[in-house]
Design a protein around this motif. Sequence first.
Motif, PDB file in Angstrom:
ATOM      1  N   ASP A   1       0.271  -1.023  -9.901  1.00 28.89           N
ATOM      2  CA  ASP A   1       0.599   0.084 -10.392  1.00 28.89           C
ATOM      3  C   ASP A   1       0.753   1.234  -9.625  1.00 28.89           C
ATOM      4  O   ASP A   1       1.724   1.984  -9.420  1.00 28.89           O
ATOM      5  N   ILE A   2      -0.027   1.588  -8.823  1.00 28.89           N
ATOM      6  CA  ILE A   2      -0.022   2.465  -7.615  1.00 28.89           C
ATOM      7  C   ILE A   2       1.228   2.522  -6.726  1.00 28.89           C
ATOM      8  O   ILE A   2       1.537   3.491  -6.264  1.00 28.89           O
ATOM      9  N   LYS A   3       1.302   1.493  -6.167  1.00 33.23           N
ATOM     10  CA  LYS A   3       2.329   1.100  -5.199  1.00 33.23           C
ATOM     11  C   LYS A   3       2.946  -0.179  -5.208  1.00 33.23           C
ATOM     12  O   LYS A   3       2.461  -1.088  -4.384  1.00 33.23           O
ATOM     13  N   PRO A   4       3.757  -0.653  -6.159  1.00 34.59           N
ATOM     14  CA  PRO A   4       4.467  -1.860  -6.101  1.00 34.59           C
ATOM     15  C   PRO A   4       5.299  -2.101  -4.934  1.00 34.59           C
ATOM     16  O   PRO A   4       5.426  -3.538  -4.865  1.00 34.59           O
ATOM     17  N   SER A   5       5.691  -1.321  -4.048  1.00 34.08           N
ATOM     18  CA  SER A   5       6.502  -1.875  -2.920  1.00 34.08           C
ATOM     19  C   SER A   5       5.714  -2.600  -1.850  1.00 34.08           C
ATOM     20  O   SER A   5       6.135  -3.204  -1.040  1.00 34.08           O
ATOM     21  N   LEU A   6       4.250  -2.524  -2.074  1.00 36.41           N
ATOM     22  CA  LEU A   6       3.561  -3.301  -1.114  1.00 36.41           C
ATOM     23  C   LEU A   6       3.193  -4.670  -1.664  1.00 36.41           C
ATOM     24  O   LEU A   6       3.237  -4.957  -2.922  1.00 36.41           O
ATOM     25  N   THR A   7       3.122  -5.399  -0.566  1.00 29.50           N
ATOM     26  CA  THR A   7       2.695  -7.020  -0.679  1.00 29.50           C
ATOM     27  C   THR A   7       1.131  -6.956  -0.645  1.00 29.50           C
ATOM     28  O   THR A   7       0.701  -6.310   0.380  1.00 29.50           O
ATOM     29  N   PHE A   8       0.364  -7.190  -1.546  1.00 28.18           N
ATOM     30  CA  PHE A   8      -1.270  -7.412  -1.603  1.00 28.18           C
ATOM     31  C   PHE A   8      -1.572  -8.719  -1.314  1.00 28.18           C
ATOM     32  O   PHE A   8      -1.202  -9.712  -2.341  1.00 28.18           O
ATOM     33  N   ASP A   9      -2.599  -8.924  -0.789  1.00 32.05           N
ATOM     34  CA  ASP A   9      -3.255 -10.239  -0.186  1.00 32.05           C
ATOM     35  C   ASP A   9      -4.604 -10.057  -0.608  1.00 32.05           C
ATOM     36  O   ASP A   9      -5.440  -9.651   0.365  1.00 32.05           O
ATOM     37  N   ILE A  10      -5.060 -10.436  -1.717  1.00 29.05           N
ATOM     38  CA  ILE A  10      -6.236 -10.153  -2.171  1.00 29.05           C
ATOM     39  C   ILE A  10      -7.218 -11.500  -1.960  1.00 29.05           C
ATOM     40  O   ILE A  10      -6.967 -12.486  -2.343  1.00 29.05           O
ATOM     41  N   VAL A  11      -8.359 -11.493  -1.047  1.00 25.56           N
ATOM     42  CA  VAL A  11      -9.082 -12.461  -0.863  1.00 25.56           C
ATOM     43  C   VAL A  11     -10.606 -12.619  -0.746  1.00 25.56           C
ATOM     44  O   VAL A  11     -11.035 -11.355  -0.699  1.00 25.56           O
ATOM     45  N   PRO A  12     -11.074 -13.668  -0.922  1.00 27.65           N
ATOM     46  CA  PRO A  12     -12.566 -13.538  -1.200  1.00 27.65           C
ATOM     47  C   PRO A  12     -13.206 -13.342   0.250  1.00 27.65           C
ATOM     48  O   PRO A  12     -12.860 -13.666   1.193  1.00 27.65           O
ATOM     49  N   LEU A  13     -14.268 -12.270   0.222  1.00 21.66           N
ATOM     50  CA  LEU A  13     -14.996 -11.790   1.412  1.00 21.66           C
ATOM     51  C   LEU A  13     -16.201 -12.466   1.516  1.00 21.66           C
ATOM     52  O   LEU A  13     -17.265 -12.221   0.836  1.00 21.66           O
ATOM     53  N   LEU A  14     -16.307 -13.582   2.401  1.00 18.73           N
ATOM     54  CA  LEU A  14     -17.437 -14.340   2.651  1.00 18.73           C
ATOM     55  C   LEU A  14     -18.462 -14.100   3.710  1.00 18.73           C
ATOM     56  O   LEU A  14     -19.569 -14.834   3.773  1.00 18.73           O
ATOM     57  N   ASP A  15     -18.160 -13.159   4.560  1.00 14.18           N
ATOM     58  CA  ASP A  15     -18.869 -12.891   5.635  1.00 14.18           C
ATOM     59  C   ASP A  15     -18.522 -11.389   6.011  1.00 14.18           C
ATOM     60  O   ASP A  15     -17.741 -10.715   5.390  1.00 14.18           O
ATOM     61  N   PRO A  16     -19.416 -10.735   6.814  1.00 16.81           N
ATOM     62  CA  PRO A  16     -19.119  -9.267   7.093  1.00 16.81           C
ATOM     63  C   PRO A  16     -18.124  -8.789   7.651  1.00 16.81           C
ATOM     64  O   PRO A  16     -17.675  -7.711   7.426  1.00 16.81           O
TER      65      PRO A  16
END
Length: 562
Positions: free
Chosen positions: A256-271
């Motif tokens: 919604d806020i910035k469709p021109s970006l590519t987003f890579d949403i990944v699980p964070l499993l360590d710090p």
Amino acid sequence: MAVFRSGLLVLTTPLATLAPRLSPILTSAAGLVSHTLYVHLQPGMDLGGPAQPQASPVQATFEVLDFITHLYTGADLLRHLDVRILLTNIQTKSTFLPVLPSVQNLAQPPEVVLTDFQTLDGSQYNPVKQHLERYATSCYSCCSQLSSILLYPDYGTGELPVETLNASLPSTIRPASPVARSPKQPVRGYHRGAVGGTFDRLHNAHKVLLSIACVLAQEQLVVGVADKDLLKSKLLPELLQPYAERVDHLSEFLVDIKPSLTFDIVPLLDPYGPAGSDPTLEFLVVSEETYRGGMAVNRFRLENGKEELALYQIQLLKDQSHGENEEDKVSSSSFRQRILGNLLQPPDRPELPSGLYVLGLTGISGSGKSSVAQRLKNLGAYIIDSDLLGHRAYAPGGPAYQPVVEAFGADILHKDGTINRKVLGSRVFGNKKQLKILTDIVWPVIAKLAREEMDLAVAKGKSVCVIDAAMLLEAGWQNMVHEVWTIVIPETEAVRRIVERDGLSEAAAQSRLQSQMSGQQLVEQSHVVLSTLWEPHVTQRQVEKAWTLLQKRLSKTHQTKN
């Protein structure tokens, strides 16, 4: 049935002038929109001219970033609204990709468009409204019957002082560079960057972090979402939204806020996550409390031959209405505390008798079921203690006595003929086959005794009955109750209480917990969740809240039937 209405708020006043007026503008908008409020920044735009205004880029300066933060801060007082500041037309000093001129689709198509634009005569001037509607539909996909409203919040008498209008917004963004920055200083853009967090129940503090990261990134943003081991230390982890649900909410907001970006949403499993290992990343957005973590990421990168990331530290949003035991910042842990006592899912037991409303009270060993049951009793509930029913079932002459002796032998008896439950426990503990033999005998017997107690509750004129049972769900007794109420506490606290109460070793206490369903598993099948983690008066408030809401549900059900 609630009617959800989404809106688009087009802010045309210059930011320095607008800042002290945000609160009344947002309040006015909140009175007209009940679901999602999109905010489109176009300072200086004139809706009153003869030509139809066109969207134009807004230079990303630190003043703009501060304004975004302050707008979300003000919006936090309007918690029923899902506020989203649209960043499509905000460009950094080094924008690598052009902003697409096409009409942007939004998750909730706006049904009404609002603006702070003021006409000279102070009226709802039709040509201005028509300009506003055409402008909104040329930028975003809106509902076909879009209506427009010019907001006139009460600014008070007289003009604002010149020094107020020209005053800089308080600084909320701190780049890692020690070089002083001015509000009008352009913000540098980067190809790729990262931001991380738990992102449970996406709130306005999350939106600030994500928005600043989206302004800085021009091509791709990597978003790390905490999962598994990183969730263990969270407060009330049983109430965390599932990973997939958090990702869905994140993805919708980001697109919604910035469709021109590519987003890579990944699980964070360590710090460290991708920020520590990805050599193509250039910046990392952190909050005040995670700044040290950002520094640790950079040390880790240097140790592994990678360049440091530019760190952008965001000031924490203060929670002006936080309660006792809640953090003074806007946080997901406070939101989870506020869920305690609420109905999480609608009860669905139409086959149960309507004369008595039955609650199943459960939780891991040491969670405080007995204390909560006593509090409910004080409020008027009839309590059925499954442990006491178990003692009756095991007693000589009791309905489970002879079957248990026949199944496990006379050597489980004391000299006086009573069942030695410690010896019996040692036989079945850790032996699934033997445990099933025992539970197949005892659980149906206790269930039958519980039903007899329910009949007694009705005879005594009680309307609410509580079955206090640690093994409620394992025994399948949820079919006997209208709602399951679960008490949760951290496993470490449960172990401490079991050791103190029963004189067991820590290892024995942990083994006991491992033989039960986890708090997470219990919550997944629960209607109401409580916690005895805090002081007794906090528990009392939770129970009273849950009881009051229950009475409202029962009253509503009674009115519907009549």
